[in-house]
Write a protein that holds these residues in place. Structure first.
Motif, PDB file in Angstrom:
ATOM      1  N   ARG A  26       0.835  -1.211   0.000  1.00 45.46           N
ATOM      2  CA  ARG A  26       0.000   0.000   0.000  1.00 45.46           C
ATOM      3  C   ARG A  26       0.868   1.259   0.000  1.00 45.46           C
ATOM      4  O   ARG A  26       0.499   2.279  -0.597  1.00 45.46           O
ATOM      5  CB  ARG A  26      -0.920  -0.020   1.221  1.00 45.46           C
ATOM      6  N   LYS A  27       2.025   1.190   0.660  1.00 44.60           N
ATOM      7  CA  LYS A  27       2.927   2.338   0.709  1.00 44.60           C
ATOM      8  C   LYS A  27       3.703   2.525  -0.598  1.00 44.60           C
ATOM      9  O   LYS A  27       4.334   3.568  -0.793  1.00 44.60           O
ATOM     10  CB  LYS A  27       3.923   2.169   1.862  1.00 44.60           C
ATOM     11  N   ARG A  28       3.642   1.530  -1.483  1.00 43.60           N
ATOM     12  CA  ARG A  28       4.460   1.583  -2.698  1.00 43.60           C
ATOM     13  C   ARG A  28       3.653   1.779  -3.973  1.00 43.60           C
ATOM     14  O   ARG A  28       4.212   1.743  -5.063  1.00 43.60           O
ATOM     15  CB  ARG A  28       5.295   0.298  -2.794  1.00 43.60           C
ATOM     16  N   ILE A  29       2.346   1.961  -3.838  1.00 47.71           N
ATOM     17  CA  ILE A  29       1.521   2.212  -5.015  1.00 47.71           C
ATOM     18  C   ILE A  29       0.901   3.600  -4.904  1.00 47.71           C
ATOM     19  O   ILE A  29       0.827   4.176  -3.813  1.00 47.71           O
ATOM     20  CB  ILE A  29       0.422   1.144  -5.181  1.00 47.71           C
ATOM     21  N   ASP A  42      -6.746   0.033  -0.106  1.00 52.56           N
ATOM     22  CA  ASP A  42      -7.307   0.689   1.081  1.00 52.56           C
ATOM     23  C   ASP A  42      -8.339  -0.191   1.782  1.00 52.56           C
ATOM     24  O   ASP A  42      -8.341  -0.321   3.017  1.00 52.56           O
ATOM     25  CB  ASP A  42      -7.946   2.030   0.701  1.00 52.56           C
ATOM     26  N   LYS A  43      -9.224  -0.795   1.022  1.00 57.56           N
ATOM     27  CA  LYS A  43     -10.252  -1.659   1.607  1.00 57.56           C
ATOM     28  C   LYS A  43      -9.617  -2.857   2.296  1.00 57.56           C
ATOM     29  O   LYS A  43      -9.999  -3.221   3.420  1.00 57.56           O
ATOM     30  CB  LYS A  43     -11.222  -2.129   0.516  1.00 57.56           C
ATOM     31  N   LYS A  44      -8.651  -3.467   1.639  1.00 52.68           N
ATOM     32  CA  LYS A  44      -7.967  -4.629   2.210  1.00 52.68           C
ATOM     33  C   LYS A  44      -7.232  -4.232   3.485  1.00 52.68           C
ATOM     34  O   LYS A  44      -7.205  -4.984   4.469  1.00 52.68           O
ATOM     35  CB  LYS A  44      -6.979  -5.200   1.184  1.00 52.68           C
ATOM     36  N   HIS A  45      -6.647  -3.042   3.481  1.00 54.71           N
ATOM     37  CA  HIS A  45      -5.905  -2.587   4.654  1.00 54.71           C
ATOM     38  C   HIS A  45      -6.834  -2.419   5.860  1.00 54.71           C
ATOM     39  O   HIS A  45      -6.461  -2.747   6.995  1.00 54.71           O
ATOM     40  CB  HIS A  45      -5.199  -1.256   4.346  1.00 54.71           C
TER      41      HIS A  45
END
Length: 242
Positions: free
Chosen positions: A154-157, A163-166
């Motif tokens: 998530r930090k690299r895209i 976001d939902k998965k996070h």
């Protein structure tokens, strides 16, 4: 003949990957700008992929290291070029993100470990911002929990696709890997916030003081080498800053 067949299969697989990537809606390329056909970064990834596949009978970590050695030998002008490597890391970030979205978390863990190896290499060998490669990070990504894994990509895209998965996994405690091979904890995993680290080499992490002491006989030589490497790095950096 077998080698030529593997290379042909690798080339066909790469073409299929490119077709899949190109067919994705632009927001779902996760920030990756596709390589043009025949571009040196494209050839770099191709060689990496076929070498990794050829070494897949070994452990995942050994396969990653074998593939890294292969591209360093063949394409050093890419591996030592921060701009080109940024483009290649964007590709692997796309692959890992898509693997998570497709439910293939184990494959995403391997992809994250590939990224870690390249990022560590760039930091230590190209940008020279740190001393040596931290294999602890590599080990931790191979066994990463879902929270660590999703946060990593998530930090690299540049999009919000994870976001939902996070939100689904952020309550999971982030786990680390104890450097004692005989650690009594299941798979040597321990909550990261509770880990101890070797203050001498700053590379090895442990679940407890007992594990750190138990692993000292095996860690001693590596610790000495790492500490000397760090001291040399800091002397050079301090000299350059004067």
């Amino acid at each position: 003949a077998a080698a030529q067949q593997r290379e042909l299969e690798g080339a066909l697989e790469l073409q299929m990957q490119r077709l899949i990537i190109d067919s994705l809606p632009s927001p779902c390329k996760h920030g990756f700008d596709p390589f043009s056909a025949g571009h040196i970064c494209d050839r770099f990834v191709h060689l990496y992929s076929i070498t990794f596949d050829a070494s897949s009978g070994n452990s995942s970590i050994n396969a990653i290291l074998d593939a890294t050695d292969a591209v360093e030998d063949k394409y050093p002008e890419v591996l030592y070029d921060s701009s080109k490597m940024k483009h290649i890391l964007s590709y692997f970030s796309l692959v890992g993100t898509q693997q998570i979205l497709d439910g293939d978390d184990d494959a995403a863990r391997i992809t994250s470990a590939v990224i870690v190896v390249f990022e560590e290499f760039i930091a230590s060998k190209v940008n020279k911002t740190k001393a040596g490669v931290c294999t602890q990070k590599l080990m931790e990504m191979v066994i990463a929990d879902d929270h660590t894994l999703v946060s990593f990509f998530r930090k690299r895209i540049t999009c919000s696709c994870l976001d939902k998965k996070h939100k689904e996994v952020k309550s999971i405690k982030k786990m680390g890997y104890c450097n004692n091979e005989k650690c009594p904890l299941p798979d040597g995993k321990v909550e990261r916030s509770k880990m101890l680290y070797c203050t001498r080499c700053r590379y090895a992490y442990y679940c407890s003081r007992d594990c750190q002491e138990a692993a000292w006989s095996e860690h001693r030589e590596e610790c000495k080498e790492r500490a000397e490497e760090i001291a040399k790095f800091e002397r050079i950096r301090n000299h350059n800053e004067v």
